[in-house]
Design a protein around this motif. Sequence first.
Motif, PDB file in Angstrom:
ATOM      1  N   ASP A  32      28.350  32.686  35.278  1.00 27.98           N
ATOM      2  CA  ASP A  32      29.574  32.711  36.082  1.00 27.98           C
ATOM      3  C   ASP A  32      29.489  33.679  37.250  1.00 27.98           C
ATOM      4  O   ASP A  32      30.239  33.557  38.218  1.00 27.98           O
ATOM      5  N   GLY A  33      28.598  34.671  37.166  1.00 31.02           N
ATOM      6  CA  GLY A  33      28.494  35.677  38.224  1.00 31.02           C
ATOM      7  C   GLY A  33      27.287  35.488  39.108  1.00 31.02           C
ATOM      8  O   GLY A  33      27.293  34.656  40.028  1.00 31.02           O
ATOM      9  N   PRO A  34      26.193  36.228  38.858  1.00 27.33           N
ATOM     10  CA  PRO A  34      25.027  36.207  39.747  1.00 27.33           C
ATOM     11  C   PRO A  34      24.419  34.831  39.969  1.00 27.33           C
ATOM     12  O   PRO A  34      24.016  34.509  41.092  1.00 27.33           O
ATOM     13  N   ALA A  72      27.112  41.903  46.765  1.00 35.16           N
ATOM     14  CA  ALA A  72      28.002  41.734  45.614  1.00 35.16           C
ATOM     15  C   ALA A  72      27.223  41.233  44.395  1.00 35.16           C
ATOM     16  O   ALA A  72      27.460  41.686  43.261  1.00 35.16           O
ATOM     17  N   ALA A  73      26.293  40.313  44.611  1.00 34.67           N
ATOM     18  CA  ALA A  73      25.491  39.790  43.509  1.00 34.67           C
ATOM     19  C   ALA A  73      24.616  40.885  42.907  1.00 34.67           C
ATOM     20  O   ALA A  73      24.469  40.982  41.681  1.00 34.67           O
ATOM     21  N   ILE A  74      24.030  41.715  43.764  1.00 34.36           N
ATOM     22  CA  ILE A  74      23.213  42.839  43.284  1.00 34.36           C
ATOM     23  C   ILE A  74      24.053  43.781  42.435  1.00 34.36           C
ATOM     24  O   ILE A  74      23.624  44.248  41.375  1.00 34.36           O
ATOM     25  N   ASN A  75      25.275  44.066  42.892  1.00 30.62           N
ATOM     26  CA  ASN A  75      26.159  44.963  42.135  1.00 30.62           C
ATOM     27  C   ASN A  75      26.519  44.365  40.774  1.00 30.62           C
ATOM     28  O   ASN A  75      26.609  45.096  39.770  1.00 30.62           O
ATOM     29  N   ASP A  76      26.727  43.034  40.727  1.00 24.10           N
ATOM     30  CA  ASP A  76      27.025  42.374  39.453  1.00 24.10           C
ATOM     31  C   ASP A  76      25.848  42.498  38.488  1.00 24.10           C
ATOM     32  O   ASP A  76      26.032  42.752  37.290  1.00 24.10           O
ATOM     33  N   ILE A  81      23.236  45.138  33.751  1.00 23.75           N
ATOM     34  CA  ILE A  81      22.166  45.981  33.218  1.00 23.75           C
ATOM     35  C   ILE A  81      22.755  47.265  32.643  1.00 23.75           C
ATOM     36  O   ILE A  81      22.375  47.712  31.555  1.00 23.75           O
ATOM     37  N   TYR A  82      23.729  47.852  33.367  1.00 20.13           N
ATOM     38  CA  TYR A  82      24.358  49.090  32.900  1.00 20.13           C
ATOM     39  C   TYR A  82      25.054  48.860  31.562  1.00 20.13           C
ATOM     40  O   TYR A  82      24.957  49.685  30.643  1.00 20.13           O
ATOM     41  N   ASP A  83      25.734  47.723  31.446  1.00 19.26           N
ATOM     42  CA  ASP A  83      26.461  47.440  30.213  1.00 19.26           C
ATOM     43  C   ASP A  83      25.531  47.239  29.023  1.00 19.26           C
ATOM     44  O   ASP A  83      25.945  47.430  27.867  1.00 19.26           O
ATOM     45  N   LEU A  84      24.292  46.846  29.280  1.00 24.68           N
ATOM     46  CA  LEU A  84      23.340  46.624  28.196  1.00 24.68           C
ATOM     47  C   LEU A  84      22.658  47.906  27.745  1.00 24.68           C
ATOM     48  O   LEU A  84      22.043  47.942  26.682  1.00 24.68           O
ATOM     49  N   GLU A 106      37.416  50.824  37.835  1.00 23.08           N
ATOM     50  CA  GLU A 106      38.315  51.007  38.978  1.00 23.08           C
ATOM     51  C   GLU A 106      37.544  50.909  40.288  1.00 23.08           C
ATOM     52  O   GLU A 106      37.988  50.256  41.243  1.00 23.08           O
ATOM     53  N   ARG A 107      36.385  51.533  40.325  1.00 23.93           N
ATOM     54  CA  ARG A 107      35.569  51.523  41.545  1.00 23.93           C
ATOM     55  C   ARG A 107      35.008  50.130  41.839  1.00 23.93           C
ATOM     56  O   ARG A 107      35.071  49.654  42.976  1.00 23.93           O
ATOM     57  N   ASP A 108      34.497  49.467  40.817  1.00 23.21           N
ATOM     58  CA  ASP A 108      33.819  48.191  41.031  1.00 23.21           C
ATOM     59  C   ASP A 108      34.778  47.020  41.190  1.00 23.21           C
ATOM     60  O   ASP A 108      34.475  46.056  41.901  1.00 23.21           O
ATOM     61  N   TRP A 109      35.932  47.063  40.510  1.00 24.46           N
ATOM     62  CA  TRP A 109      36.842  45.928  40.497  1.00 24.46           C
ATOM     63  C   TRP A 109      38.001  46.072  41.464  1.00 24.46           C
ATOM     64  O   TRP A 109      38.770  45.125  41.643  1.00 24.46           O
ATOM     65  N   GLN A 110      38.159  47.252  42.050  1.00 17.19           N
ATOM     66  CA  GLN A 110      39.295  47.506  42.945  1.00 17.19           C
ATOM     67  C   GLN A 110      40.625  47.296  42.224  1.00 17.19           C
ATOM     68  O   GLN A 110      41.572  46.719  42.767  1.00 17.19           O
ATOM     69  N   ILE A 111      40.677  47.726  40.971  1.00 12.22           N
ATOM     70  CA  ILE A 111      41.904  47.699  40.176  1.00 12.22           C
ATOM     71  C   ILE A 111      42.244  49.146  39.822  1.00 12.22           C
ATOM     72  O   ILE A 111      41.373  49.911  39.403  1.00 12.22           O
ATOM     73  N   GLN A 112      43.497  49.538  39.978  1.00 11.38           N
ATOM     74  CA  GLN A 112      43.892  50.913  39.669  1.00 11.38           C
ATOM     75  C   GLN A 112      43.930  51.131  38.163  1.00 11.38           C
ATOM     76  O   GLN A 112      44.464  50.310  37.409  1.00 11.38           O
ATOM     77  N   PHE A 113      43.351  52.237  37.718  1.00  8.18           N
ATOM     78  CA  PHE A 113      43.371  52.613  36.309  1.00  8.18           C
ATOM     79  C   PHE A 113      44.084  53.949  36.157  1.00  8.18           C
ATOM     80  O   PHE A 113      43.870  54.869  36.940  1.00  8.18           O
ATOM     81  N   GLU A 114      44.927  54.037  35.144  1.00 12.71           N
ATOM     82  CA  GLU A 114      45.537  55.301  34.758  1.00 12.71           C
ATOM     83  C   GLU A 114      45.149  55.565  33.307  1.00 12.71           C
ATOM     84  O   GLU A 114      45.445  54.763  32.420  1.00 12.71           O
ATOM     85  N   VAL A 115      44.461  56.677  33.076  1.00 10.98           N
ATOM     86  CA  VAL A 115      43.920  56.974  31.748  1.00 10.98           C
ATOM     87  C   VAL A 115      44.535  58.261  31.203  1.00 10.98           C
ATOM     88  O   VAL A 115      44.532  59.287  31.878  1.00 10.98           O
TER      89      VAL A 115
END
Length: 226
Positions: A32-34, A72-76, A81-84, A106-115
């Motif tokens: 679905d991504g790369p 964007a594909a490289i970042n995906d 790889i990071y998740d693995l 938050e950085r990669d998805w451009q979604i605000q996170f409050e933790v």
Amino acid sequence: MFSSDLPTFDPIDYGIRLIEEERRRIARDLHDGPAQDLTNISMRLDVVQRLLQTDTEMAMNELSRTNSRIVAAINDIRRLIYDLRPVAIDEIGLVSATVELCRRCERDWQIQFEVTADPGAAKGLLPARQIALYRLIQEVLQNVKKHAQAQLVTVTISRVSSRLEIEIKDNGKGFNPSEVPDGHFGIVGMRERAAYLGGVLEIESTPGQGSTIRILVPIEQETETL
């Protein structure tokens, strides 16, 4: 509180199913991504090649857009790889790892996170169980990214008596949990993961009003292994 409704697990059978589930998830994410991105890039480069013969300026504009898709594909791919990579839970703990995960999302998805996180919330929980919880949190957040269309995600990690509580709330489009087909959103798998840890996963959601997922896991001073 938790044990009466828990299914019975064969650890070996569940471990095999978990591995196969992870493989399917990775294959799906790659497809679905790369994979789709690279297919699209190849098609756009064909367009650029034709435009170079007729409209150089338009070709250069298209080339710039194509380059953005490559980045964007490289970042995906880097994210996959990071998740693995193994999580250093035994060094930094579940709470710190989750906070870092939210920052990266938050950085990669451009979604605000409050933790909001209690640093000692997971104290007493074996590293193996903390890793399993971390993977479950990853899965919940991936579902938020793919399906919720949210702009804000609130993550709360706390400890109430001898129970670890993780709440993930989004302001997305929501859904009706009673009408979700089996397997959709990975709900069945996520509930199984929580149950395997001796806990439960609760879902509250209403169409148009976002969703809240709570992971509740009992904590005792553990010495056994999973």
